[in-house]
Design a protein around this motif. Structure first.
Motif, PDB file in Angstrom:
ATOM      1  N   GLU A 212      -3.925  18.671 -19.710  1.00 40.30           N
ATOM      2  CA  GLU A 212      -2.696  17.676 -20.342  1.00 40.30           C
ATOM      3  C   GLU A 212      -1.846  17.120 -19.574  1.00 40.30           C
ATOM      4  OE1 GLU A 212      -1.045  19.972 -23.521  1.00 40.30           O
ATOM      5  OE2 GLU A 212      -2.962  20.474 -24.453  1.00 40.30           O
ATOM      6  N   MET A 213      -1.658  17.323 -18.211  1.00 41.41           N
ATOM      7  CA  MET A 213      -0.663  17.117 -17.529  1.00 41.41           C
ATOM      8  C   MET A 213      -1.080  16.924 -16.025  1.00 41.41           C
ATOM      9  SD  MET A 213       2.850  18.853 -16.320  1.00 41.41           S
ATOM     10  CE  MET A 213       3.300  19.474 -17.892  1.00 41.41           C
ATOM     11  N   ARG A 214      -0.424  15.845 -15.263  1.00 45.31           N
ATOM     12  CA  ARG A 214      -0.635  15.748 -13.948  1.00 45.31           C
ATOM     13  C   ARG A 214       0.684  15.600 -13.198  1.00 45.31           C
ATOM     14  NH1 ARG A 214      -2.588  10.302 -12.992  1.00 45.31           N
ATOM     15  NH2 ARG A 214      -1.324   9.964 -11.200  1.00 45.31           N
ATOM     16  N   ILE A 215       0.908  16.004 -12.092  1.00 48.56           N
ATOM     17  CA  ILE A 215       1.844  15.724 -11.180  1.00 48.56           C
ATOM     18  C   ILE A 215       1.510  15.223 -10.169  1.00 48.56           C
ATOM     19  CG2 ILE A 215       4.232  16.976 -10.005  1.00 48.56           C
ATOM     20  CD1 ILE A 215       3.905  19.092 -12.123  1.00 48.56           C
ATOM     21  N   SER A 216       2.070  14.063  -9.579  1.00 50.60           N
ATOM     22  CA  SER A 216       1.781  13.458  -8.415  1.00 50.60           C
ATOM     23  C   SER A 216       3.170  13.245  -7.514  1.00 50.60           C
ATOM     24  CB  SER A 216       1.183  12.389  -8.611  1.00 50.60           C
ATOM     25  OG  SER A 216      -0.329  12.390  -9.016  1.00 50.60           O
ATOM     26  N   ARG A 217       2.903  13.113  -6.084  1.00 50.57           N
ATOM     27  CA  ARG A 217       3.812  12.926  -5.099  1.00 50.57           C
ATOM     28  C   ARG A 217       3.541  11.489  -4.368  1.00 50.57           C
ATOM     29  NH1 ARG A 217       8.389  16.345  -5.444  1.00 50.57           N
ATOM     30  NH2 ARG A 217       7.883  18.224  -6.526  1.00 50.57           N
ATOM     31  N   GLY A 218       4.317  10.573  -4.270  1.00 55.84           N
ATOM     32  CA  GLY A 218       4.157   9.342  -3.520  1.00 55.84           C
ATOM     33  C   GLY A 218       4.767   9.455  -2.036  1.00 55.84           C
ATOM     34  N   ASP A 219       4.347   8.610  -1.173  1.00 52.24           N
ATOM     35  CA  ASP A 219       4.563   8.706   0.226  1.00 52.24           C
ATOM     36  C   ASP A 219       6.044   8.334   0.358  1.00 52.24           C
ATOM     37  OD1 ASP A 219       3.848   5.916  -0.572  1.00 52.24           O
ATOM     38  OD2 ASP A 219       3.857   5.595   1.397  1.00 52.24           O
ATOM     39  N   LYS A 220       6.663   7.745  -0.514  1.00 45.94           N
ATOM     40  CA  LYS A 220       8.118   7.456  -0.432  1.00 45.94           C
ATOM     41  C   LYS A 220       8.892   8.881  -0.930  1.00 45.94           C
ATOM     42  CE  LYS A 220       7.648   2.649  -0.079  1.00 45.94           C
ATOM     43  NZ  LYS A 220       6.028   2.588   0.046  1.00 45.94           N
ATOM     44  N   GLY A 221       8.467   9.851  -1.225  1.00 42.96           N
ATOM     45  CA  GLY A 221       9.185  10.900  -1.734  1.00 42.96           C
ATOM     46  C   GLY A 221       9.102  10.956  -3.410  1.00 42.96           C
ATOM     47  N   ASN A 222       8.759  10.149  -4.062  1.00 39.42           N
ATOM     48  CA  ASN A 222       8.857  10.053  -5.422  1.00 39.42           C
ATOM     49  C   ASN A 222       7.770  11.130  -6.221  1.00 39.42           C
ATOM     50  OD1 ASN A 222      10.952   7.825  -5.713  1.00 39.42           O
ATOM     51  ND2 ASN A 222       9.292   6.623  -4.910  1.00 39.42           N
TER      52      ASN A 222
ATOM     53  N   VAL B  70       5.594  12.693 -13.156  1.00 33.95           N
ATOM     54  CA  VAL B  70       4.913  13.375 -14.337  1.00 33.95           C
ATOM     55  C   VAL B  70       4.185  12.651 -15.252  1.00 33.95           C
ATOM     56  CG1 VAL B  70       5.426  15.325 -15.758  1.00 33.95           C
ATOM     57  CG2 VAL B  70       6.725  15.091 -13.547  1.00 33.95           C
ATOM     58  N   LEU B  71       2.919  12.929 -15.510  1.00 33.88           N
ATOM     59  CA  LEU B  71       2.373  12.092 -16.388  1.00 33.88           C
ATOM     60  C   LEU B  71       1.574  13.075 -17.373  1.00 33.88           C
ATOM     61  CD1 LEU B  71       1.565  10.987 -13.114  1.00 33.88           C
ATOM     62  CD2 LEU B  71       0.964   8.920 -14.691  1.00 33.88           C
ATOM     63  N   LEU B  72       1.403  12.572 -18.503  1.00 33.12           N
ATOM     64  CA  LEU B  72       0.704  13.424 -19.784  1.00 33.12           C
ATOM     65  C   LEU B  72      -0.499  12.670 -20.078  1.00 33.12           C
ATOM     66  CD1 LEU B  72       3.362  14.500 -22.120  1.00 33.12           C
ATOM     67  CD2 LEU B  72       2.390  15.764 -20.162  1.00 33.12           C
ATOM     68  N   ARG B  73      -1.613  13.234 -20.239  1.00 33.66           N
ATOM     69  CA  ARG B  73      -2.876  12.507 -20.799  1.00 33.66           C
ATOM     70  C   ARG B  73      -2.823  12.037 -21.907  1.00 33.66           C
ATOM     71  NH1 ARG B  73      -7.501  13.630 -18.551  1.00 33.66           N
ATOM     72  NH2 ARG B  73      -7.033  15.698 -17.796  1.00 33.66           N
ATOM     73  N   ALA B  74      -2.994  10.452 -21.811  1.00 32.73           N
ATOM     74  CA  ALA B  74      -2.712   9.553 -22.956  1.00 32.73           C
ATOM     75  C   ALA B  74      -3.774   9.611 -23.908  1.00 32.73           C
ATOM     76  CB  ALA B  74      -2.571   8.095 -22.526  1.00 32.73           C
ATOM     77  N   SER B  75      -4.967   9.993 -23.662  1.00 32.04           N
ATOM     78  CA  SER B  75      -5.933   9.831 -24.724  1.00 32.04           C
ATOM     79  C   SER B  75      -5.971  11.366 -25.654  1.00 32.04           C
ATOM     80  CB  SER B  75      -7.546  10.059 -23.833  1.00 32.04           C
ATOM     81  OG  SER B  75      -7.630  11.409 -23.059  1.00 32.04           O
ATOM     82  N   ARG B  76      -4.920  12.080 -25.242  1.00 34.27           N
ATOM     83  CA  ARG B  76      -5.039  13.148 -26.214  1.00 34.27           C
ATOM     84  C   ARG B  76      -3.545  13.166 -26.868  1.00 34.27           C
ATOM     85  NH1 ARG B  76      -7.329  18.002 -22.643  1.00 34.27           N
ATOM     86  NH2 ARG B  76      -9.418  16.885 -22.645  1.00 34.27           N
ATOM     87  N   ARG B  77      -2.822  12.236 -26.961  1.00 37.11           N
ATOM     88  CA  ARG B  77      -1.461  12.050 -27.401  1.00 37.11           C
ATOM     89  C   ARG B  77      -1.524  11.153 -28.756  1.00 37.11           C
ATOM     90  NH1 ARG B  77       3.310  11.246 -24.034  1.00 37.11           N
ATOM     91  NH2 ARG B  77       4.058  12.703 -25.504  1.00 37.11           N
TER      92      ARG B  77
ATOM     93  N   LYS C  15       0.832  -1.246  -0.162  1.00 33.22           N
ATOM     94  CA  LYS C  15      -0.077   0.102  -0.052  1.00 33.22           C
ATOM     95  C   LYS C  15       0.894   1.153   0.167  1.00 33.22           C
ATOM     96  CE  LYS C  15      -0.727  -0.989   4.721  1.00 33.22           C
ATOM     97  NZ  LYS C  15      -1.845  -1.274   5.822  1.00 33.22           N
ATOM     98  N   GLY C  16       0.238   2.282  -0.273  1.00 37.23           N
ATOM     99  CA  GLY C  16       1.109   3.601  -0.107  1.00 37.23           C
ATOM    100  C   GLY C  16       0.101   4.663  -0.188  1.00 37.23           C
ATOM    101  N   VAL C  17       0.463   5.880  -0.563  1.00 33.68           N
ATOM    102  CA  VAL C  17      -0.305   7.204  -0.636  1.00 33.68           C
ATOM    103  C   VAL C  17       0.191   8.082  -1.860  1.00 33.68           C
ATOM    104  CG1 VAL C  17      -0.575   9.290   0.639  1.00 33.68           C
ATOM    105  CG2 VAL C  17      -0.278   7.220   1.975  1.00 33.68           C
ATOM    106  N   LEU C  18      -0.846   8.500  -2.569  1.00 33.58           N
ATOM    107  CA  LEU C  18      -0.428   9.391  -3.689  1.00 33.58           C
ATOM    108  C   LEU C  18      -1.060  10.589  -3.683  1.00 33.58           C
ATOM    109  CD1 LEU C  18       1.026   9.096  -6.409  1.00 33.58           C
ATOM    110  CD2 LEU C  18      -1.284   8.524  -7.443  1.00 33.58           C
ATOM    111  N   ARG C  19      -0.526  11.654  -3.701  1.00 35.98           N
ATOM    112  CA  ARG C  19      -0.996  13.100  -3.653  1.00 35.98           C
ATOM    113  C   ARG C  19      -0.715  13.803  -5.004  1.00 35.98           C
ATOM    114  NH1 ARG C  19       1.703  18.086  -1.504  1.00 35.98           N
ATOM    115  NH2 ARG C  19       3.431  16.506  -1.335  1.00 35.98           N
ATOM    116  N   THR C  20      -2.252  14.210  -5.572  1.00 38.37           N
ATOM    117  CA  THR C  20      -1.854  14.922  -6.851  1.00 38.37           C
ATOM    118  C   THR C  20      -1.627  16.540  -6.506  1.00 38.37           C
ATOM    119  OG1 THR C  20      -3.232  13.570  -8.033  1.00 38.37           O
ATOM    120  CG2 THR C  20      -3.208  15.512  -8.930  1.00 38.37           C
TER     121      THR C  20
END
Length: 137
Positions: A117-127, A130-137, A106-111
């Protein structure tokens, strides 16, 4: 650069936004396990995607592994607040083989940033992710 974008996030409540549910392509991460940095080049993952279904609180990560075999993991989300979810992984897949994930996975994910077009998230381990919307690529 990610921190500058996070400061001007146009959607400070991403879990309430219709923009979050979609298929996203991972274009950058600091997570060594996801990058497969300890794997031989032939075994490093390619074409990493994450599909989010906020309404049903579900997610799925998929990547192309050795010989193009699709590897996946599915998860359930439990909202913590309007930016963060607890993540409980429930099943791993390698091609047609499915394996139940241990309860300890398990983990934690914060957007922290979300736009059309873009999403940035951070995980509970400090990672950082960076993601781009695939449906528009």
């Amino acid at each position: 650069a990610a921190r500058r974008l996070e400061r001007v996030n146009p959607n400070p409540r991403p879990l309430s936004s219709s923009l979050l549910s979609d298929k996203w392509e991972l274009v950058y991460t600091t997570s060594a396990p996801i990058l497969g940095s300890k794997r031989l080049p032939l075994f490093k993952p390619r074409n990493l995607y994450q599909t989010l279904d906020v309404q049903n609180l579900r997610g799925k990560n998929e990547q192309e592994g050795f010989l193009g075999i699709v590897e996946s993991v599915t998860a359930n989300f439990t909202p913590v607040n309007e930016t963060t979810v607890n993540v409980q992984f429930d099943e791993f897949g390698i091609g047609p083989i499915r394996i139940k994930a241990p309860a300890s996975f398990k983990g934690v994910l914060r957007t922290t940033y979300l736009d059309d077009e873009m999403r940035i998230s951070r995980g509970d381990k400090g990672n950082l992710f960076v993601l781009l919307r695939a449906s528009r690529r």
